[in-house]
Design an enzyme around this catalytic site. Structure first.
Site, mmCIF file in Angstrom:
data_model
loop_
_atom_site.group_PDB
_atom_site.id
_atom_site.type_symbol
_atom_site.label_atom_id
_atom_site.label_comp_id
_atom_site.label_asym_id
_atom_site.label_seq_id
_atom_site.Cartn_x
_atom_site.Cartn_y
_atom_site.Cartn_z
ATOM 1 N N ARG A 68 7.813 7.939 3.257
ATOM 2 C CA ARG A 68 8.230 7.138 4.413
ATOM 3 C C ARG A 68 8.283 5.663 4.024
ATOM 4 N NH1 ARG A 68 4.284 8.816 9.192
ATOM 5 N NH2 ARG A 68 2.793 8.539 7.502
ATOM 6 N N ASP A 70 8.940 1.598 4.278
ATOM 7 C CA ASP A 70 8.699 0.587 5.298
ATOM 8 C C ASP A 70 9.990 -0.113 5.694
ATOM 9 O OD1 ASP A 70 5.967 1.098 5.268
ATOM 10 O OD2 ASP A 70 5.549 -0.453 3.767
ATOM 11 N N TYR A 128 9.857 4.183 -7.998
ATOM 12 C CA TYR A 128 10.365 3.000 -7.311
ATOM 13 C C TYR A 128 10.781 1.943 -8.329
ATOM 14 C CZ TYR A 128 8.575 4.409 -2.686
ATOM 15 O OH TYR A 128 8.348 5.052 -1.498
ATOM 16 N N ARG A 216 4.310 -2.567 -3.031
ATOM 17 C CA ARG A 216 4.527 -3.995 -2.810
ATOM 18 C C ARG A 216 3.272 -4.809 -3.095
ATOM 19 N NH1 ARG A 216 6.346 -3.974 3.072
ATOM 20 N NH2 ARG A 216 6.344 -6.246 2.779
#
Length: 286
Positions: A68, A70, A128, A216
């Site tokens: 999921r 952001d 990622y 992040r």
């Protein structure tokens, strides 16, 4: 039987409904979405996709996703699965979705999968990429939505050395926004930095799974190392805290993209899902 000129043949309302599980390979520009998960009154990726699929099969459907993302985070390799009450030709379903979906989200492929396939729990790892432009003028205009303009130098030797300390299975609570009942133990398999031919700095991050805001936060911690504000040993030392580190910068969302999700062969899907569902405890409590 009920017929739709541009749709599938539906079973009688009082007859048994066969379930057909399909995998969706999804790409989206997250700029104008409030993340993946459905939220009342907000535009989300899952909400848009669910609405489109429900219109096609004329009944509510529910999506299960690999990760999921952001608000503001992008994807070129997101994966979800859905159980459809009707059999659809995969290529035809891709075309029908393309007509219904807005231009900032695409279903790139639809693949029939066995019932054992679970987009979330069957996944082996997620990959990622984070992009930063360090040129004086910032990011190129055509990449400004997925590349952060970073007005500081980045010492690639320093950030690669600091990132290496985090590889392996650890409790990443210092880098996560805690959620009730969710573990913060993760196995970080790759965290490397390089400069592309166009001068953009690219961080590649892979793990079996990620907790909320983890990627992040990892990138943000390294940016402090890369500009010389923190020593190379600092990010690794945060692992011992066991709590969210408020002094860790959370890097901007728009530089992050989910680029791939790996799955085992079909014969191993059920076993992998069973392993993943076993919530891992912090290492010291084992």
């Amino acid at each position: 039987m009920t017929h739709d000129i541009d749709g599938p043949v539906l079973p009688p309302e009082d007859g048994p409904v066969a379930v057909h599980r399909v995998r969706l390979d999804i790409a989206y520009d997250g700029t104008d979405f409030s993340g993946w998960a459905v939220q009342p009154t907000l535009r989300t990726v899952c909400g848009v996709l669910t609405d489109a699929l429900s219109r096609i099969v004329r009944t509510p459907v529910a999506l299960t996703v690999a990760g999921r993302t952001d608000a503001g985070v992008h994807a070129s390799g997101q994966v979800a699965h859905v159980d459809l009450p009707v059999a659809e030709d995969a290529e035809r379903l891709v075309r029908r979705l393309a007509r219904l979906l807005p231009p900032d989200v695409r279903v790139r492929a639809v693949t029939p999968v066995p019932d054992e396939f679970d987009a979330r729990f069957s996944a082996l790892r997620r990959h990622y990429v984070y992009r930063l432009a360090t040129a004086p003028y910032g990011a190129e205009p055509l990449r400004a939505r997925d590349t952060v303009s970073w007005p500081h130098p980045i010492d690639l030797d320093a950030v690669n050395a600091a990132s290496a300390w985090l590889l392996g299975e650890h409790d990443f609570a210092a880098f996560c926004k805690r959620r009730d009942g969710a573990t913060t133990v993760r196995a970080l398999e790759r965290f490397s930095w390089a400069r592309d031919d166009d001068g953009v700095v690219r961080a590649e991050v892979s793990a079996d799974a990620f907790c909320h805001s983890m990627v992040r936060s990892l990138v943000g911690a390294m940016l402090d190392v890369g500009r010389g504000r923190r020593p190379v040993e600092w990010p690794g030392g945060l692992l011992a805290r066991g709590l969210r580190a408020n002094d860790v910068l959370v890097a901007p969302a728009h530089g992050l993209s989910l680029v791939r999700v790996d799955y085992p062969p079909g014969s191993e899907l059920a076993a992998r899902a069973g392993v993943t569902r076993n919530v891992r405890a912090p290492l010291e409590s084992r």
